[in-house]
Design an enzyme around this catalytic site. Sequence first.
Site, mmCIF file in Angstrom:
data_model
loop_
_atom_site.group_PDB
_atom_site.id
_atom_site.type_symbol
_atom_site.label_atom_id
_atom_site.label_comp_id
_atom_site.label_asym_id
_atom_site.label_seq_id
_atom_site.Cartn_x
_atom_site.Cartn_y
_atom_site.Cartn_z
ATOM 1 N N HIS A 61 15.569 107.151 -31.421
ATOM 2 C CA HIS A 61 15.880 107.695 -32.634
ATOM 3 C C HIS A 61 15.302 109.005 -32.925
ATOM 4 C CE1 HIS A 61 18.088 104.250 -34.779
ATOM 5 N NE2 HIS A 61 18.180 104.191 -33.421
ATOM 6 N N VAL A 65 17.316 113.180 -32.059
ATOM 7 C CA VAL A 65 17.410 114.300 -33.196
ATOM 8 C C VAL A 65 16.424 115.284 -32.884
ATOM 9 C CG1 VAL A 65 17.259 114.586 -35.923
ATOM 10 C CG2 VAL A 65 18.345 112.542 -34.822
ATOM 11 N N GLY A 67 15.024 116.697 -30.228
ATOM 12 C CA GLY A 67 14.485 116.260 -29.455
ATOM 13 C C GLY A 67 13.206 115.189 -29.744
ATOM 14 N N ASP A 69 10.011 115.087 -30.747
ATOM 15 C CA ASP A 69 9.222 116.003 -31.572
ATOM 16 C C ASP A 69 8.491 115.260 -32.770
ATOM 17 O OD1 ASP A 69 11.257 115.750 -33.311
ATOM 18 O OD2 ASP A 69 11.357 117.829 -33.782
ATOM 19 N N ASN A 89 18.177 105.037 -39.959
ATOM 20 C CA ASN A 89 16.694 104.855 -39.534
ATOM 21 C C ASN A 89 16.102 103.806 -40.642
ATOM 22 O OD1 ASN A 89 16.440 106.391 -37.115
ATOM 23 N ND2 ASN A 89 16.233 108.294 -38.529
ATOM 24 N N HIS A 186 18.637 97.405 -25.513
ATOM 25 C CA HIS A 186 19.178 96.590 -26.367
ATOM 26 C C HIS A 186 18.776 95.218 -25.944
ATOM 27 C CE1 HIS A 186 22.489 99.249 -28.300
ATOM 28 N NE2 HIS A 186 21.333 99.734 -28.666
ATOM 29 N N ASP A 239 19.597 89.687 -27.909
ATOM 30 C CA ASP A 239 19.984 88.705 -26.945
ATOM 31 C C ASP A 239 19.120 87.622 -26.738
ATOM 32 O OD1 ASP A 239 17.862 88.833 -24.860
ATOM 33 O OD2 ASP A 239 18.902 90.504 -23.868
#
Length: 314
Positions: A61, A65, A67, A69, A89, A186, A239
Amino acid sequence: MAAALLSSLLIFSFLSLGAPLSSNYYQKTCPNAESIIRKAVTDATKNDKTAPAGLLRMHFHDCFVRGCDGSVLLKSKGKNTAEKDGPPNVSLHAFYVIDNAKKALESACPGVVSCADILALAARDAVVLSGGPSWDVPKGRKDGRTSKASESTQLPAPTFNIAQLQQSFSQRGLSLEDLAALSGAHTLGFVHCASFNNRIHNFNSTTGIDPSLQPSFAANLRRVCPANNNAKNAGVPMDPSSTTFDNTYYKLILQQKVVFSSDNALLSSPKTRSLVSKFASSKDAFSKAFVKSMIKMSSINGGQEIRKDCRVVN
């Protein structure tokens, strides 16, 4: 099409600006940086088995957005609502792990290690502690000074189809191969009902359930997440082995037992479908591809400073 391609190239070029990353970036300035971060992740995982999944997701995440940073770590202040408080988020967790690592690093070598690097290294350690592959993380990222909740909408949504996913990844210089490999993250974690309700209730005007879902799996999802369910923490593991980094996720895609529309979308492109089959049959092939794509994704950086506190700009 040409305008969209130019826009994608400009976004990627902007995010890639800055000094090149290096595997030995802290060799002289903070030689114990990686072991300090690893200890913070290890200590957290002993008490919270969900911490690795949280750290890995947080890193994704962050990178998607502005990069990689550390902008997702900044807290809202005054009239500015930060990324971490944007809708995609709000379920992020394990920020305390980054805070603990930063505190220890500031004690050992103040003002040297960026929060963005801490998050990239913590994500790697999270994968390793979950039984996944290790890799040499390029370092030298700088921390950003801007974080806006409105920009969190740039994240690929769990409802995306293959065209939307491809566009989102290509804007960051990432290919269909990267999409297929990085989606394997995931294999870890837990998903709330709100992220897949679109597939099990009122799917379209003719059916309530997404017909691409395996029937008994869909029935189980509906039992866990009934219509109009308001339970905040209701949901399912990503899973059955949701704390172990393995290739089960890809086997479930082929069985049509994955929760997100975006997961199932990997079957709708010949390229990604082929990769899903390859990764389902070989954990080693998945691990190698995942490492390659993680290094590629985490090398996108657009920051300006080394934060003293990961939650606030200097």
